[in-house]
Design an enzyme around this catalytic site. Structure first.
Site, PDB file in Angstrom:
ATOM      1  CG  HIS A   1      76.072  24.803  -9.856  1.00  0.00           C
ATOM      2  ND1 HIS A   1      74.965  24.067 -10.198  1.00  0.00           N
ATOM      3  CD2 HIS A   1      76.671  25.087 -11.035  1.00  0.00           C
ATOM      4  CE1 HIS A   1      74.917  23.910 -11.499  1.00  0.00           C
ATOM      5  NE2 HIS A   1      75.933  24.521 -12.030  1.00  0.00           N
TER       6      HIS A   1
ATOM      7  CD  GLU B   1      73.236  22.315  -7.685  1.00  0.00           C
ATOM      8  OE1 GLU B   1      73.543  23.515  -7.809  1.00  0.00           O
ATOM      9  OE2 GLU B   1      72.697  21.661  -8.604  1.00  0.00           O
TER      10      GLU B   1
HETATM   11  P1  PGA Z   1      76.604  26.101 -18.732  1.00  0.00           P
HETATM   12  O1  PGA Z   1      76.660  25.361 -17.325  1.00  0.00           O
HETATM   13  O2  PGA Z   1      78.016  26.254 -19.182  1.00  0.00           O
HETATM   14  O3  PGA Z   1      75.825  25.181 -19.627  1.00  0.00           O
HETATM   15  O4  PGA Z   1      75.928  27.419 -18.502  1.00  0.00           O
HETATM   16  C1  PGA Z   1      77.517  25.829 -16.343  1.00  0.00           C
HETATM   17  C2  PGA Z   1      77.239  25.128 -15.020  1.00  0.00           C
HETATM   18  O5  PGA Z   1      76.077  24.798 -14.725  1.00  0.00           O
HETATM   19  O6  PGA Z   1      78.198  24.940 -14.262  1.00  0.00           O
END
Ligand code: PGA
Length: 247
Positions: free
Chosen positions: A140, A145
């Site tokens: 995503h 999503e």
């Molecule tokens: P994260 O999240 O940087 O905490 O891994 C990234 C995202 O879900 O887009």
């Protein structure tokens, strides 16, 4: 244009490289419009920008910013809201004017109308010069999503089960993670003139591989960046570990 990939040796180097790209945009165009993301991945980049602000005179006084997303139902003073995250990790540490920073409103009389207004604010600001993104383990971008439309705009979205699980590390339990969010759409993000996506760690390797070298498909929202004219992924060696270099 295929996605350009820059491989950094670790998360620290990734953060420095990303901050350097952002700083270049700000220096060239002091009144630029920046798009930002939350999550663990960009924290080092924000720390580096704060350092450059303090030690190198990199000024954000004329910069306008838009964030990708916000949890529906969380107000900006909730410590898990993305407004709170941005204030703490970046905005309070630099000379930006808080009224030039925009995050979708998690609490509003009509959050859907707020999403339409958000698109108009971006247009009124002249569009985004550079949007910094993270990537989910499921591919995503923002809270778009798998299955999100390539031309989607800012709207209310339901979070994927895998996203709720991944983000539960910030809450007392998965039950407390909001089920819905406000998210800039894929169409919104792709209007940015330049896109920089960050990924670090082995958990992101499959998503990075699918986004860069896989087919363009709504099953991997980040792969929809393959036809954007100026997208660079800055990833650490672990996140790059599944790339073959072919495509
Ligand atoms: P994260 O999240 O940087 O905490 O891994 C990234 C995202 O879900 O887009």
């Amino acid at each position: 244009m295929p996605i350009k990939v820059v491989v950094a040796k670790d998360a620290k180097e990734m953060s420095k490289k990303a901050a350097a790209v952002i700083a270049e945009v700000v220096r060239k165009r002091p009144h630029c419009v920046l798009g930002f993301a939350t999550g663990s991945t960009p924290e080092g980049t924000y720390a580096e920008l704060a350092r450059m602000n303090k030690e190198e005179g990199l000024s954000f006084a004329r910069v306008t910013t838009f964030n990708l997303d916000e949890y529906l139902g969380l107000d900006g003073d909730h410590d898990q809201s993305y407004r709170y995250f941005m204030n703490k990790n970046l905005f309070e540490k630099i000379d930006i004017r808080l009224w030039n920073t925009f995050v979708p409103l998690g609490v509003a009389a009509d959050p859907g109308v707020g999403c339409i207004a958000y698109e108009q604010y971006i247009k009124a600001a002249g569009g985004v010069d550079l949007w910094l993104l993270g990537i989910g383990n499921n591919g995503h971008i923002a809270f778009n999503e798998p299955g999100s439309a390539p031309d989607s705009r800012t709207r209310i979205v339901a979070l994927d089960k895998s996203t709720i699980e991944a983000n539960s590390r910030f809450f007392k339990s998965a039950d407390e993670v909001p089920r819905y969010a406000l998210s800039a759409g894929i169409g919104t993000i792709k209007e940015a003139r330049k896109i920089v996506l960050l990924a670090s760690g082995p958990k992101k390797a499959n998503a990075v591989k699918a986004a860069v070298e896989g087919p363009v498909t709504i099953e991997c929202p980040a792969s929809l960046l393959q036809d954007h004219p100026d997208t660079t992924f800055i990833v650490d060696a672990e996140a790059a570990s599944k790339l073959s270099g072919e495509k």
